[in-house]
Design an enzyme around this catalytic site. Structure first.
Site: not given
Ligand SMILES: *Cc1c(COP(=O)(O)O)cnc(C)c1O
Length: 495
Positions: A113
């Site tokens: 993120k």
């Molecule tokens: C948010 C997240 C995901 C999922 O990603 P999306 O874009 O919501 O599909 C997968 N792994 C981790 C560690 C995340 O923080």
């Protein structure tokens, strides 16, 4: 260069500039902003191998954020991708076995993120300035665990903004929760909601769509925006690392120019994999997109049957950031394959919230041929962590392990170069990871004891993000029911 404007997937708004779309987050009709036409990547592929992450970011973002000046964009990029990341590469590509792990967790909060949320505050404040916005921008966010801290870190003490984060009280890892509730930023608020992520996301979307609330906020000089991946300002920065990964594969000689690269993405809200799809659409030679789910495998079923059915039990897993039954960004993909027909989308979304399911047409299904769904059970995920560690000494977090398992099961990593999006540091999910490796030995240890054990076993330095919460005091302890989320926000803003 062509100007790119944005419209709502549900047809209510069009001709919106990039900066306005970033400011609003969600369209007024509840739809998501999508580019009215997709740009084309114009840099010759061969040039990618000598471009830094920041240079790649500029070349991608300028295609989508056409109302930003070069100076504005470069300032945003410079501010975001700096020493906050613990490697100059920003997103290193690591080969283990047949797979290339694209490590997206070298930012401040050690989850992918950070890739988008370290630049979003810059894009947001620049957008506010460009549009003469005087209101304080209140970032309202639902988190399945990782967005929360990454958004808090990005927006903490940014003038002209404040941020409110809702997380599922019993649905995140102990380290994730500790990271959030110790956030010291003066303009931050963190609330545990007594429900699951979908409840939090629905509650937040409701507030966004509440016209009366918006009016009362405006009176006090506030307006909402979103840091969730429904914001186009989060999605576009995620396209960058797929382009960058391709450049790294060219540079190492593992790929030749124009050769296809497949990707495996551990998926929750469908933002990360959608970014890979956009990368393909603008001309990057991406082949198959493997969409990896945990036991909440609504997307796996969708790619198999054409029916999206959220009517099922919500399962809490060791990969909480993928515990999602309503994947918001899928709406943007459906929009593309519906021939940009906003009526169809509005209808599907109505069916989803009413009947809990919708089925796409055969024509639409045919356009999904680049996508392959896969999933891993809890046992398979733990098994993957253990076996990759045993074979290579490399320790995966549970989210990455889901993708890694799907890669092994479904992809042709031996024949086609396959990039696995590695979305979190194992340190963020230490307990699950260590128990996967040796349950008996580690079961009785405390969270930070396990951190030290992981350090010993992997040889990877303990990230600053973990060190700094060892002793940090809890500063947020608000808990609310799902149906009092709005009241909690109103109280906070003094409405
Ligand atoms: C948010 C997240 C995901 C999922 O990603 P999306 O874009 O919501 O599909 C997968 N792994 C981790 C560690 C995340 O923080």
């Amino acid at each position: 260069m062509n100007e790119i404007r944005y419209r709502s997937t549900r047809g209510g708004e069009q001709g919106v500039s990039a900066s306005q779309a970033i400011l609003k987050g969600l369209a007024d009709d509840g739809g998501l902003f999508v580019p009215e036409s997709l740009p084309e990547f114009s840099v010759p592929l061969g040039n990618l191998k000598s471009m830094s992450y920041q240079e790649t970011a500029y070349e991608v973002m300028r295609l989508f954020f056409t109302d930003f000046t070069e100076e504005e964009l470069k300032t945003c990029i410079r501010g975001a991708y700096d020493e906050k990341f613990d490697t100059e590469m920003i997103a290193p590509l690591v080969k283990k076995g047949d797979a290339y792990y694209l490590e997206l967790f070298h930012g401040k909060t050690i989850a992918f993120k950070d890739m988008a949320l370290s630049i979003l505050p810059y894009l947001m404040t620049t957008s506010a300035k460009k549009n003469g916005v005087k209101n304080e921008i209140v970032i309202l966010t639902a988190t399945s665990g990782d967005t929360g801290k990454a958004a808090l870190a990005g927006f903490a003490d940014v003038p002209g903004t404040s941020i409110i984060v809702f997380y599922p009280k019993d649905g995140v890892s102990p380290i994730q929760e500790k990271q959030m509730v110790t956030e010291p930023g003066k303009n931050t608020m963190v609330v545990g909601a007594l429900g699951n992520f979908d409840d939090c996301q629905t509650g937040v979307k409701k507030m966004f769509n509440n016209k009366d609330l918006a009016a009362r906020m405006a009176e006090k000089g506030y307006q909402f925006s979103s840091a969730n991946s429904i914001n186009i300002g989060r999605l576009v920065p995620q396209i960058v690392y797929y382009v960058y990964a391709y450049g790294q594969l060219l540079k190492s000689g593992d790929l030749s120019e124009g050769e296809t690269m497949d990707v495996v993405v551990p998926t929750g809200n469908f933002g990360n994999i959608l970014a890979a799809y956009y990368a393909k659409q603008i001309g990057l030679p991406v082949g198959t997109l493997y969409c990896a789910s945990n036991e909440n495998k609504v997307l796996f079923d969708f790619f198999g049957s054409g029916t999206y059915d959220r009517k099922r039990e919500f399962i809490l897993t060791s990969s909480p950031s993928m515990d999602i039954l309503i994947s918001s960004n899928l709406e943007r993909l459906i929009y593309r394959i519906a021939g940009d027909s906003t009526d169809k989308i509005a209808n599907f979304m109505k069916q989803l919230s009413g009947d809990g399911e919708y089925t796409i047409t055969n024509d639409m299904r045919q356009q999904l041929s680049a996508f392959v769904g896969g999933f891993a059970t809890e046992e398979q995920t733990a098994g993957e962590i253990a076996s990759v560690y045993k074979d290579t000494g490399y320790v995966l977090d549970p989210h990455t392990a889901v993708a890694s398992y799907v890669c092994r099961e479904k992809a042709k990593a031996g024949q086609v170069k396959t990039v696995v999006a590695s979305t979190a540091s194992p340190y963020k999910f230490t307990r699950s990871v260590m128990l996967a490796i040796d349950r008996e030995k580690y079961e009785s240890m405390g969270d930070f004891e396990l951190v030290d054990e992981l350090n010993r076993l992997s040889g990877v330095a303990i990230p600053q993000a973990i060190e700094s919460i060892r002793t940090a005091p809890v500063v947020h302890d608000t808990v609310c029911e799902v149906d009092t989320m709005q009241k909690t926000v109103e109280k906070k803003l003094g409405l």
